[in-house]
Design a protein around this motif. Structure first.
Motif, PDB file in Angstrom:
ATOM      1  N   ILE A 145       0.840  -1.200   0.000  1.00 15.16           N
ATOM      2  CA  ILE A 145       0.000   0.000   0.000  1.00 15.16           C
ATOM      3  C   ILE A 145       0.876   1.250   0.000  1.00 15.16           C
ATOM      4  O   ILE A 145       0.617   2.207  -0.732  1.00 15.16           O
ATOM      5  N   LEU A 146       1.933   1.231   0.816  1.00  8.27           N
ATOM      6  CA  LEU A 146       2.838   2.382   0.856  1.00  8.27           C
ATOM      7  C   LEU A 146       3.490   2.612  -0.508  1.00  8.27           C
ATOM      8  O   LEU A 146       3.626   3.755  -0.960  1.00  8.27           O
ATOM      9  N   ASP A 147       3.881   1.522  -1.158  1.00  6.23           N
ATOM     10  CA  ASP A 147       4.476   1.648  -2.494  1.00  6.23           C
ATOM     11  C   ASP A 147       3.477   2.238  -3.487  1.00  6.23           C
ATOM     12  O   ASP A 147       3.814   3.131  -4.282  1.00  6.23           O
ATOM     13  N   GLU A 148       2.260   1.739  -3.448  1.00  2.66           N
ATOM     14  CA  GLU A 148       1.231   2.217  -4.375  1.00  2.66           C
ATOM     15  C   GLU A 148       0.942   3.707  -4.177  1.00  2.66           C
ATOM     16  O   GLU A 148       0.591   4.411  -5.132  1.00  2.66           O
ATOM     17  N   CYS A 149       1.091   4.183  -2.944  1.00  5.42           N
ATOM     18  CA  CYS A 149       0.782   5.579  -2.627  1.00  5.42           C
ATOM     19  C   CYS A 149       2.023   6.470  -2.659  1.00  5.42           C
ATOM     20  O   CYS A 149       1.973   7.627  -2.221  1.00  5.42           O
ATOM     21  N   ASN A 150       3.136   5.912  -3.166  1.00  7.57           N
ATOM     22  CA  ASN A 150       4.370   6.689  -3.359  1.00  7.57           C
ATOM     23  C   ASN A 150       4.983   7.211  -2.062  1.00  7.57           C
ATOM     24  O   ASN A 150       5.494   8.335  -2.002  1.00  7.57           O
ATOM     25  N   TYR A 151       4.926   6.390  -1.036  1.00  6.42           N
ATOM     26  CA  TYR A 151       5.620   6.722   0.205  1.00  6.42           C
ATOM     27  C   TYR A 151       7.039   6.152   0.172  1.00  6.42           C
ATOM     28  O   TYR A 151       7.264   5.041  -0.342  1.00  6.42           O
ATOM     29  N   SER A 152       7.962   6.888   0.733  1.00  5.38           N
ATOM     30  CA  SER A 152       9.270   6.324   1.086  1.00  5.38           C
ATOM     31  C   SER A 152       9.156   5.847   2.523  1.00  5.38           C
ATOM     32  O   SER A 152       8.444   6.453   3.341  1.00  5.38           O
ATOM     33  N   TYR A 153       9.864   4.774   2.864  1.00  6.81           N
ATOM     34  CA  TYR A 153       9.714   4.248   4.222  1.00  6.81           C
ATOM     35  C   TYR A 153      10.943   3.460   4.643  1.00  6.81           C
ATOM     36  O   TYR A 153      11.760   3.026   3.831  1.00  6.81           O
ATOM     37  N   ASP A 154      11.047   3.306   5.959  1.00 10.39           N
ATOM     38  CA  ASP A 154      12.062   2.450   6.551  1.00 10.39           C
ATOM     39  C   ASP A 154      11.410   1.729   7.717  1.00 10.39           C
ATOM     40  O   ASP A 154      10.480   2.263   8.349  1.00 10.39           O
ATOM     41  N   TYR A 155      11.848   0.513   7.977  1.00  9.13           N
ATOM     42  CA  TYR A 155      11.320  -0.211   9.134  1.00  9.13           C
ATOM     43  C   TYR A 155      12.434  -1.024   9.771  1.00  9.13           C
ATOM     44  O   TYR A 155      13.380  -1.449   9.114  1.00  9.13           O
ATOM     45  N   LYS A 156      12.296  -1.211  11.067  1.00  6.97           N
ATOM     46  CA  LYS A 156      13.370  -1.838  11.826  1.00  6.97           C
ATOM     47  C   LYS A 156      12.822  -2.286  13.181  1.00  6.97           C
ATOM     48  O   LYS A 156      11.945  -1.636  13.752  1.00  6.97           O
ATOM     49  N   VAL A 157      13.354  -3.389  13.694  1.00  3.11           N
ATOM     50  CA  VAL A 157      13.045  -3.804  15.060  1.00  3.11           C
ATOM     51  C   VAL A 157      14.005  -3.064  15.993  1.00  3.11           C
ATOM     52  O   VAL A 157      15.226  -3.142  15.834  1.00  3.11           O
TER      53      VAL A 157
END
Length: 352
Positions: A145-157
């Motif tokens: 969904i984030l990709d489809e909406c053109n968001y940049s993102y990072d995730y980490k534990v």
């Protein structure tokens, strides 16, 4: 004390619970418009502490239009809007043992549906690391969904103790933005001699509270109330060595049948250690029999106020409801300090 809102970054807190994310974002200098949660009994705790709006919604039954109706000030200001969310994590928690599918499994996907409707500038998501386990499609679907909406993102534990929280608490954090490329910031805290600030300890967090006995409350400190213990459990905690001791010191007649002949799970009925961080708090964080939740030296479980302090809630943040409800509000919360650190990161990058 909340920092002045020097920029026009506003936020809505989904799955707000008792308000840990809201308080942290506010402390970071972000104007939180309100919180949304399915549990109506959270309303008093949330509103009286945060002085903003609590909306009782089941996210599965609403769309973006409902959000605009409840928070009309966001319309036309989406480029300054942060949506935060900590979807209930029971479906992916290590504590969960059932093989049946949990009713809350798709709440992150439902949150993603709201994101598509509103298209806020930034997102802050917190959940348990189990969401990343192979075979769980929920995270993968949300990132699509984030990709489809053109968001940049990072995730980490991350571990909350690296960010000034006196507690071992590993959590998956996702930061997304339409205006900058996020990178989850490292924590500033670490072990002694690490070159970082020393971890905040149990001693730092709870030594200040007046002594009470099991079943007692201190009227001078809000929520400083300890659970009652039956005679057998009172004998058990008295037999547990101070400052980090556990059931391995008990005589045989005190050992529960389910523990006889077993060496694992020694945290249960154990005491916290003064100069260490606390274990992960759960919704039963004030119960002696549900983890290493014994006070380091007093013969009782930690009080609700001490649990709140270990979650970095200030003493003037008062929780309402019965003790079971309050324990859930505290144990399920995002630590205030953790939310503040990530809120500051998003706020500083939103200025660029």
């Amino acid at each position: 004390m909340d920092k002045s809102h020097s920029t026009k970054l506003i936020a809505i807190d989904f799955f707000c619970g008792g308000g840990g994310i809201t308080k942290g974002l506010s402390d970071a200098g972000i104007k939180v418009l309100g919180g949304i949660d399915i549990s109506p009994d959270l309303k008093r705790t949330y509103e009286e502490n945060n002085h903003n709006k609590f909306v009782n919604f089941d996210i599965r039954t609403i769309s973006g239009s409902n959000i605009y109706k409840e928070f009309p000030e966001i319309e036309g200001d989406e480029d300054n809007l942060l949506l935060a969310g900590c979807a209930p994590c029971q479906p992916f928690s290590k504590q969960r043992r059932a093989n049946t599918e949990h009713v809350d499994k798709d709440l992150l996907t439902e949150f993603g549906r709201i994101v598509k409707d509103v298209l806020p500038a930034h997102l802050l998501i917190e959940n348990v690391p189990g969401l990343m386990k192979k075979g769980h499609s929920v995270l993968e679907n949300f990132l699509k969904i984030l990709d489809e909406c053109n968001y940049s993102y990072d995730y980490k534990v991350v571990n909350a103790n690296d960010y000034g929280v006196p507690q071992k608490r590993k959590r998956l954090v996702i930061i997304a933005s339409r205006f900058f490329i996020p990178k989850i910031p490292d924590g500033e805290y670490g072990p002694n001699n690490s070159g970082k600030k020393p971890y905040v300890t149990v001693r730092d967090a709870i030594l200040c509270y007046p002594p009470i006995q099991a079943g007692e409350s201190a009227d001078s400190v809000p929520n400083h109330s300890a659970a009652c213990l039956n005679d057998k459990n009172l004998t058990r905690i008295r037999a547990t060595p101070h400052d980090g001791g556990d059931r391995r010191a008990w005589s045989s007649e005190l050992v529960l049948d389910c523990h006889k002949g077993k060496t694992g799970h020694t945290d249960v009925y154990g005491r916290m250690a003064w100069d260490d961080v606390a274990p992960t708090l759960t919704s039963r964080c004030a119960s002696l029999s549900n983890g290493r939740y014994g006070h380091p030296e007093q013969d009782r479980a930690i009080s609700l106020r001490e649990a709140a302090a270990l979650q970095t809630f200030p003493d003037d943040y008062i929780f309402y409801g019965n003790n079971v409800s309050i324990g859930k509000q505290i144990g399920n919360a995002v630590p205030v300090k953790l939310a503040e650190v990530f809120g500051e990161y998003i706020l500083s990058n939103s200025k660029k």
